[in-house]
Every structure is written in structure tokens, then in C-alpha cells.
Motif scaffolding. Structure first.
Motif, mmCIF file in Angstrom:
data_model
loop_
_atom_site.group_PDB
_atom_site.id
_atom_site.type_symbol
_atom_site.label_atom_id
_atom_site.label_comp_id
_atom_site.label_asym_id
_atom_site.label_seq_id
_atom_site.Cartn_x
_atom_site.Cartn_y
_atom_site.Cartn_z
ATOM 1 N N LYS A 235 0.862 -1.282 0.028
ATOM 2 C CA LYS A 235 0.035 -0.187 0.033
ATOM 3 C C LYS A 235 0.890 1.309 -0.057
ATOM 4 N N ASN A 236 2.234 1.126 -0.265
ATOM 5 C CA ASN A 236 3.188 2.272 -0.151
ATOM 6 C C ASN A 236 3.327 2.758 1.087
ATOM 7 N N ASP A 237 2.869 2.229 2.128
ATOM 8 C CA ASP A 237 3.199 2.596 3.483
ATOM 9 C C ASP A 237 4.734 2.220 3.891
ATOM 10 N N THR A 238 5.244 3.036 4.642
ATOM 11 C CA THR A 238 6.752 2.820 5.390
ATOM 12 C C THR A 238 6.428 3.050 6.808
ATOM 13 N N PRO A 239 7.538 2.382 7.531
ATOM 14 C CA PRO A 239 7.617 2.903 8.935
ATOM 15 C C PRO A 239 7.476 4.170 9.235
ATOM 16 N N TRP A 240 8.001 5.177 8.404
ATOM 17 C CA TRP A 240 8.000 6.439 8.772
ATOM 18 C C TRP A 240 6.737 7.069 8.271
ATOM 19 N N LEU A 241 6.136 6.856 7.244
ATOM 20 C CA LEU A 241 4.742 7.274 6.790
ATOM 21 C C LEU A 241 3.458 7.064 7.742
ATOM 22 N N VAL A 242 3.602 5.619 8.457
ATOM 23 C CA VAL A 242 2.592 5.346 9.187
ATOM 24 C C VAL A 242 2.630 6.150 10.593
ATOM 25 N N THR A 243 3.773 6.892 10.753
ATOM 26 C CA THR A 243 3.567 7.729 12.137
ATOM 27 C C THR A 243 2.566 8.983 12.005
ATOM 28 N N GLY A 244 2.603 9.391 10.613
ATOM 29 C CA GLY A 244 1.642 10.604 10.487
ATOM 30 C C GLY A 244 0.168 9.893 10.549
ATOM 31 N N VAL A 245 0.005 8.711 10.475
ATOM 32 C CA VAL A 245 -1.225 8.311 10.783
ATOM 33 C C VAL A 245 -1.675 8.130 12.093
ATOM 34 N N THR A 246 -0.690 7.250 12.747
ATOM 35 C CA THR A 246 -0.981 6.777 14.205
ATOM 36 C C THR A 246 -0.467 8.473 15.006
#
Length: 197
Positions: free
Chosen positions: A67-78
Motif C-alpha cells: 500500500k506504499n506505507d513505510t515505517p516513517w509514513l505510518v507515524t503520520g497516521v498514528t
């Protein structure tokens, strides 16, 4: 099998299991069926101590899943400031885009993650990044926000960080016009005070 143990341990926040799996030869970049790494699983579940172990082992903060998520990118979601701080020393790519073409700042603005926005703006992330919908963090805070105190504070933070208050969406509608249309009086006042038209 040992890679699966690493992934499972990371997903449940089991530091000992993660250390044991790495010690037994698990690949730090092993992936599950959705191409998620152990670090991505840990980041998504906000298992900060596991993330620190994985980063120390060389885990990539930019490894993308299906889904193009990365560890860094998911921090913006959480909205996890602790995870943001754990990942920063690993040198994440602040320009990496999620499946909507956005950087980590944008979902944080939409979701009202005030402290995350405050911290991520310190990294020099592009405050005026435009995603595939034609929206910036400021536009998302207005369009998808509720106009309440959290989104007001995010608008203040974005303005203070130098956001272009007149950067319109792809239909030419400005943040101020969206705020007025949505009845967000306080947000509109903040934008006007910053010189928005």
C-alpha cells in the motif's frame, strides 16, 4: 520460519522475541504477505522499544509495503511522537509519499495529531507538499478537520512554519474559502490574520 517469528514478535511488541529472532538469523528486512517489514509492523502498532531494536539492527525506515506505507509514513497516521523520535536517527526520507501522494505531515494534519505536527515540522518536512488529491496539510486540516481546538492549533502551527495560506486546491478553492464554507469561524479568523484571501 525464523523470519515469521521476527514479524510476529514485532507485531505484538515482544522485544525479547524480536531480539531472539534476529540473533537466530532472521532477516531484518523480512516481509509478510503484504510486504510489511518487522519495523513497519512495530511502527503501525506503536511498539517503540521493538522499533529501537530493529533500527539498531539496521532496519530501513523507508521500506514500502503493497500500500506504499513505510515505517516513517505510518507515524503520520498514528500520530506517535515517540515513534517519530525513534525513527528519525535512522534517517527516513521525508519526501517519501504514501498511496495518496502525501508525506507524513498530511495525514497527521487531517487526523488532528497536534503534537506530531509540532514535532514533524521541526524536521524541515515540506509544509506545502501537495498530494495526489491536490491538497496540502493545511487544506486537509480544514477540509477533513472539524474546526475544533486540535485543528485550530494545527492551522496555527502550519502558519507559524510558513505554510502558504493561499495555496488553493486543484479547483482553485483556498483554505480560507473552505473554512468559510464549512462554518469554521475560528479557523477562518486564523487564516485571515495570516493574510489569507
Amino acid at each position: 520460519m525464523i523470519d515469521e517469528e521476527l514479524l510476529a514478535g514485532a507485531a505484538r511488541g515482544d522485544v525479547v522475541a524480536v531480539r531472539d529472532a534476529l540473533g537466530a538469523g532472521a532477516g531484518v528486512e523480512a516481509r509478510d504477505a503484504q510486504r510489511r517489514t518487522a519495523l513497519l509492523l512495530a511502527a503501525a502498532a506503536d511498539h517503540v522499544e521493538v522499533a529501537k531494536v530493529l533500527i539498531a539492527a539496521g532496519a530501513d525506515p523507508d521500506a514500502q509495503d503493497v500500500k506504499n506505507d513505510t515505517p516513517w509514513l505510518v507515524t503520520g497516521v498514528t500520530g506517535s511522537v515517540a515513534m517519530l523520535k525513534a525513527l528519525l536517527p535512522a534517517g527516513p526520507d521525508l519526501t517519501r509519499r504514501n498511496r495518496y501522494g502525501g508525506v507524513s505531515l498530511i495525514p497527521a494534519c487531517e487526523r488532528g495529531h497536534v503534537e506530531y505536527v509540532r514535532e514533524v515540522l521541526k524536521t524541515g518536512i515540506d509544509v506545502d507538499h501537495v498530494n495526489d488529491l491536490g491538497w496540502t496539510g493545511l487544506l486537509e486540516a480544514v477540509i477533513l478537520g472539524d474546526g475544533g481546538e486540535r485543528h485550530q492549533e494545527i492551522v496555527r502551527l502550519l502558519i507559524a512554519a510558513g505554510a502558504d495560506v493561499d495555496l488553493a486546491d486543484r479547483d482553485g478553492v483556498t483554505p480560507l474559502a473552505h473554512a468559510v464554507a464549512k462554518g469554521q469561524r475560528q479557523v477562518a479568523a486564523l487564516l485571515r490574520a495570516a493574510g489569507a484571501h
